[in-house]
Design a protein around this motif. Structure first.
Motif, PDB file in Angstrom:
ATOM      1  N   LEU A 550       0.826  -1.214   0.000  1.00 62.40           N
ATOM      2  CA  LEU A 550       0.000   0.000   0.000  1.00 62.40           C
ATOM      3  C   LEU A 550       0.854   1.256   0.000  1.00 62.40           C
ATOM      4  O   LEU A 550       0.490   2.264  -0.620  1.00 62.40           O
ATOM      5  N   ARG A 551       1.994   1.211   0.681  1.00 62.87           N
ATOM      6  CA  ARG A 551       2.888   2.375   0.661  1.00 62.87           C
ATOM      7  C   ARG A 551       3.422   2.618  -0.746  1.00 62.87           C
ATOM      8  O   ARG A 551       3.626   3.767  -1.156  1.00 62.87           O
ATOM      9  N   ARG A 552       3.668   1.546  -1.483  1.00 67.19           N
ATOM     10  CA  ARG A 552       4.119   1.717  -2.855  1.00 67.19           C
ATOM     11  C   ARG A 552       3.044   2.414  -3.688  1.00 67.19           C
ATOM     12  O   ARG A 552       3.331   3.273  -4.526  1.00 67.19           O
ATOM     13  N   LEU A 553       1.769   2.051  -3.445  1.00 70.41           N
ATOM     14  CA  LEU A 553       0.671   2.681  -4.177  1.00 70.41           C
ATOM     15  C   LEU A 553       0.595   4.172  -3.867  1.00 70.41           C
ATOM     16  O   LEU A 553       0.502   5.004  -4.783  1.00 70.41           O
ATOM     17  N   VAL A 571      -1.415   4.566 -12.976  1.00 69.99           N
ATOM     18  CA  VAL A 571      -1.387   3.714 -11.777  1.00 69.99           C
ATOM     19  C   VAL A 571      -0.975   2.295 -12.144  1.00 69.99           C
ATOM     20  O   VAL A 571      -0.095   1.690 -11.503  1.00 69.99           O
ATOM     21  N   LEU A 572      -1.600   1.728 -13.168  1.00 69.16           N
ATOM     22  CA  LEU A 572      -1.321   0.350 -13.558  1.00 69.16           C
ATOM     23  C   LEU A 572       0.124   0.174 -14.004  1.00 69.16           C
ATOM     24  O   LEU A 572       0.779  -0.816 -13.667  1.00 69.16           O
ATOM     25  N   VAL A 586      -9.879  -1.642 -11.016  1.00 65.83           N
ATOM     26  CA  VAL A 586      -9.799  -0.297 -10.439  1.00 65.83           C
ATOM     27  C   VAL A 586     -10.966   0.535 -10.963  1.00 65.83           C
ATOM     28  O   VAL A 586     -11.402   0.375 -12.113  1.00 65.83           O
ATOM     29  N   LEU A 587     -11.445   1.415 -10.114  1.00 63.77           N
ATOM     30  CA  LEU A 587     -12.551   2.323 -10.459  1.00 63.77           C
ATOM     31  C   LEU A 587     -12.191   3.704  -9.930  1.00 63.77           C
ATOM     32  O   LEU A 587     -11.902   3.858  -8.741  1.00 63.77           O
ATOM     33  N   ALA A 588     -12.161   4.680 -10.821  1.00 64.63           N
ATOM     34  CA  ALA A 588     -11.814   6.046 -10.424  1.00 64.63           C
ATOM     35  C   ALA A 588     -13.009   6.964 -10.655  1.00 64.63           C
ATOM     36  O   ALA A 588     -13.740   6.828 -11.646  1.00 64.63           O
TER      37      ALA A 588
END
Length: 596
Positions: A550-553, A571-572, A586-588
C-alpha cells in the motif's frame, strides 16, 4: 618334493639363475627342479581363467593362453606371429602405450574394448589388462600381458549410469516443463528441454480440437479416414543451431502439417505406441515422413533416425512428440525411447490440464466481462472510469466486480468487490453479489446497512463463496462521501496539492460469514479530487507485506487534472500489474461542477 622332516622347497625362488646354471652343467637335481617348475608354470599359464599373452618387441604374439584363444574366438596357433590389429581388427588397443612400456619398463594398465570372433551376449566386450616388459641379460625381449574380461561389470556400470542420467533428465524436466497453464508455453518448454539433451531437433504437433473440446485425429469422429492425410498444428519446434534453419523450413511453430497414411506420426497416433526407426533408405524415409516430397529436404539436413511418441490424455490422442537425430549423432536406442515416452506422458498431462484451464478461463472471462460491461450511469457531476485486467500468470479468472449506481438526491454509490476463489463458479457468484448489492442500494439504505443485509441474505441463501466489498456513497449535495467495508482494502484519494492517501474506514468481516457488524465513516470529496477503489490484485505481491504494498501505491505521483483513463493507466504502469498474480480491478471517480 622335499626330504623327510625338512620344510618345503620354494618354487620359482630367488635362486632361479643358479638352478638354470646347474641344469646346464649337467646337475641332475638342477635339471629335475627346472623341469618341475616349467611344468607347473605351464599349468598356471594354460589353466588360468585370465587371458595371458607374450608379445615380441614388434607387438606380435609369441604365446597365447588357451583362455585368451577362447575369448578371441581364434585358435592360439593362428595368432602366433601376428599383431592384435591383424587378428582382431575390431578391438581397439593403444599400441603407443605398449611401446612406452617397452621403452621405460614401467607396467601399464589398459582398457581394451571391441568385438571378437567369439560369441558374446555383449554388443561390445571390455577387458582390463596389465602389461609388463620382459628382459634377459639386459636385453628387451617383449611384453607379458594379463587381461580379464570385465564386460559384465562394465555393462552394469553403464546401465546404472544410463539409469542415473534418465532419472536426472526426468527430475530436471519436472521443474522445467509445465511451469505455466499455457498450452503453447508447455510445448516450447518440452522441445527446448529435449534439444540437445536427447535429440538434435524436436517438435510437438497437436490435433485440432472438435467443438466438444476433445482432441481427435480427424478433428471430429475420432477415426483417421482411410487414404486421407491428417492435419496437425505444429505448436513448438527446437533444433541445434546447425540444424535450425533447415528444420524451420520444414514447418515452423504455428503452421499446419499434413501427414500421409502410414507415416510415422500416423502410426504412432493410431497405435498409441512409440514409433522408432532408422532411415536406411529413401524408400523407408519416404514412408515415415509426412509426405514423400520431403525426402530430399530431410537428406539435405542429414536426418538419419527418428522417434515419434503419442501424446495421450484421458485415453485420447491429443498430438505427438517427434525427435530426430542427424549428422554424427548416434541412432536412437531403447533407453532413449523410454525417456521420450515418460516425458511425453508427463507433458500430455500438463497439456490436458492447461487446455482445461484455458477453456474454463475463457468461459469465466467471457461471463465476467459480459457482466462488467453492463452500462452504469452516474450523475452528471461525477466522472467515472474503470479498468479490469485478468491475471496474466495462468490462473483462472477471479470474481472481481465493480459498479456505479446513480441514486436520488445527487448521490452515487460506488461498489468494489472481490469474490474468493477463481473460475466459472467465482464469476457466477460475483453476478449474484452484484445483483444483490444493486437491489439493496435501490432501497435507499446507507452503505453499512447494505453490507449488513447482504451478509445475512448470502448466508441464508447458501452461497458458499465469501466476498469482500467496499461501498462509497458519494453525496454531492453534502460534499461528502460515506463508506463502509466488508473486509476490503480502503479507497485512495488524490487531491490538488496533496499526494495520494488511503481513507481510513472501519473494516468488518467479508460478506457471507453471518457475523456482519459494519460501521460507516465519512470524508470530504472536493471538486477535482480523484477517488479510486481497487481490488487487492493491484497491490499485493507474493512474499511482500500488504502495508509495504500500500505504501508503494500511495508513493506514486499521480496528476489529477488529466483524463481519468490516463490516470488509471499511470497507476497500472507504475505498479507493474503485468506481473500481478491475481485479477486487477480499479474504479476512479472525480467530482466535477454539475452541468446545467
Amino acid at each position: 618334493m622335499w626330504a623327510e622332516g625338512a620344510g618345503p622347497r620354494p618354487l620359482f625362488g630367488e635362486d632361479a639363475d643358479a638352478v638354470v646354471a646347474a641344469a646346464l652343467a649337467g646337475d641332475p637335481s638342477g635339471m629335475d627342479r627346472l623341469v618341475r617348475e616349467y611344468r607347473l608354470l605351464r599349468q598356471v599359464l594354460d589353466g588360468a581363467r585370465a587371458g595371458i599373452a607374450l608379445l615380441d618387441t614388434d607387438l606380435r604374439y609369441l604365446y597365447v593362453s588357451p583362455h585368451m584363444a577362447v575369448m578371441n574366438g581364434v585358435p592360439a596357433r593362428a595368432m602366433l606371429g601376428r599383431t592384435l590389429g591383424e587378428v582382431l581388427p575390431d578391438v581397439e588397443r593403444p599400441d603407443e602405450v605398449l611401446r612406452q612400456v617397452l621403452r621405460d619398463g614401467r607396467p601399464r594398465e589398459l582398457i581394451l574394448e571391441g568385438r571378437t570372433h567369439a560369441d558374446s551376449p555383449y554388443a561390445s566386450r571390455v577387458w582390463r589388462g596389465t602389461y609388463h616388459r620382459l628382459e634377459e641379460d639386459g636385453r628387451i625381449l617383449g611384453l607379458a600381458g594379463i587381461g580379464l574380461e570385465v564386460s559384465g561389470p562394465r555393462e552394469r556400470q553403464r546401465e546404472l549410469s544410463r539409469t542415473n542420467r534418465r532419472l536426472l533428465l526426468l527430475d530436471t524436466a519436472a521443474v522445467r516443463v509445465g511451469t505455466t497453464l499455457d498450452v503453447d508455453t508447455t510445448c516450447r518448454e518440452l522441445t527446448g528441454f529435449l534439444v540437445p539433451e536427447l535429440a538434435d531437433a524436436a517438435s510437438v504437433e497437436l490435433l485440432p480440437r472438435d467443438p466438444s473440446g476433445g482432441g481427435r485425429p480427424d478433428g471430429g469422429s475420432g477415426e483417421c479416414a482411410a487414404g486421407a492425410a491428417v492435419r496437425l498444428r505444429r505448436v513448438a519446434v527446437a533444433a541445434v543451431p546447425d540444424l535450425a534453419p533447415r528444420v524451420r523450413a520444414l514447418g515452423a511453430a504455428g503452421e499446419y502439417v499434413e501427414y500421409q497414411p502410414g507415416s510415422a506420426v500416423r502410426q504412432s497416433l493410431e497405435s498409441g505406441e512409440p514409433w522408432v526407426g532408422n532411415f536406411s533408405s529413401d524408400e523407408v524415409l519416404g514412408r515415415a515422413a509426412p509426405s514423400s516430397g520431403r525426402v530430399a529436404a530431410y537428406r539435405e539436413a542429414g536426418i538419419h533416425s527418428g522417434v515419434v511418441v503419442p501424446l495421450v490424455a484421458q485415453d485420447r490422442p491429443i498430438g505427438t512428440l517427434t525427435l530426430v537425430r542427424a549428422g554424427d549423432s548416434p541412432a536412437f536406442g531403447r533407453e532413449d525411447v523410454v525417456v521420450a515416452r515418460t516425458l511425453a506422458e508427463r507433458a500430455a498431462a500438463s497439456l490436458a490440464k492447461a487446455a482445461r484451464f484455458a477453456r474454463e478461463r475463457g468461459m469465466a472471462l467471457e461471463l465476467q466481462q459480459a457482466l462488467l460491461s453492463e452500462p452504469t450511469f452516474p450523475h452528471d457531476d461525477l466522472e467515472v472510469a474503470s479498468r479490469y485486467l485478468p491475471s496474466g500468470t495462468g490462473v483462472l479468472v477471479g470474481g472481481d466486480w465493480f459498479d456505479c449506481l446513480a441514486l436520488p438526491e445527487r448521490r452515487t454509490l460506488l461498489v468494489m468487490g472481490d469474490v474468493m476463489g477463481h473460475g466459472v463458479e467465482a464469476a457466477v457468484a460475483m453476478s449474484h453479489y452484484r445483483s444483490l448489492v444493486r437491489a439493496l442500494a435501490a432501497s435507499g439504505q446507507p452503505p453499512a446497512d447494505i453490507l449488513r443485509e447482504a451478509d445475512q441474505v448470502v448466508l441464508a441463501g447458501g452461497l458458499d463463496r465469501m466476498a469482500t466489498c467496499l461501498l462509497v456513497l458519494v453525496d454531492r449535495a453534502a460534499g461528502r462521501c460515506v463508506h463502509a467495508s466488508a473486509g476490503h482494502l480502503p479507497a485512495m484519494v488524490v487531491g490538488r496539492g496533496r499526494g495520494p492517501f488511503l481513507v481510513p474506514v472501519p473494516v468488518g468481516p467479508p460478506l457471507g460469514t453471518g457475523f456482519g457488524r459494519y460501521e460507516a465513516a465519512s470524508f470530504p470529496l472536493e471538486p477535482g479530487c480523484v477517488l479510486m477503489l481497487f481490488t487487492d490484485g493491484l497491490v499485493e505481491r507474493r512474499g511482500e507485506d500488504i502495508d509495504t504494498s500500500l505504501r508503494r501505491l500511495t508513493g506514486v505521483e499521480l496528476p489529477v487534472d488529466g483524463a481519468l483513463p490516463e490516470f488509471l493507466d499511470t497507476v497500472l504502469a507504475a505498479l507493474g500489474v503485468a506481473r500481478a498474480q491475481d485479477d486487477v480491478t480499479v474504479l476512479a471517480a472525480r467530482a466535477t461542477e454539475r452541468r446545467s
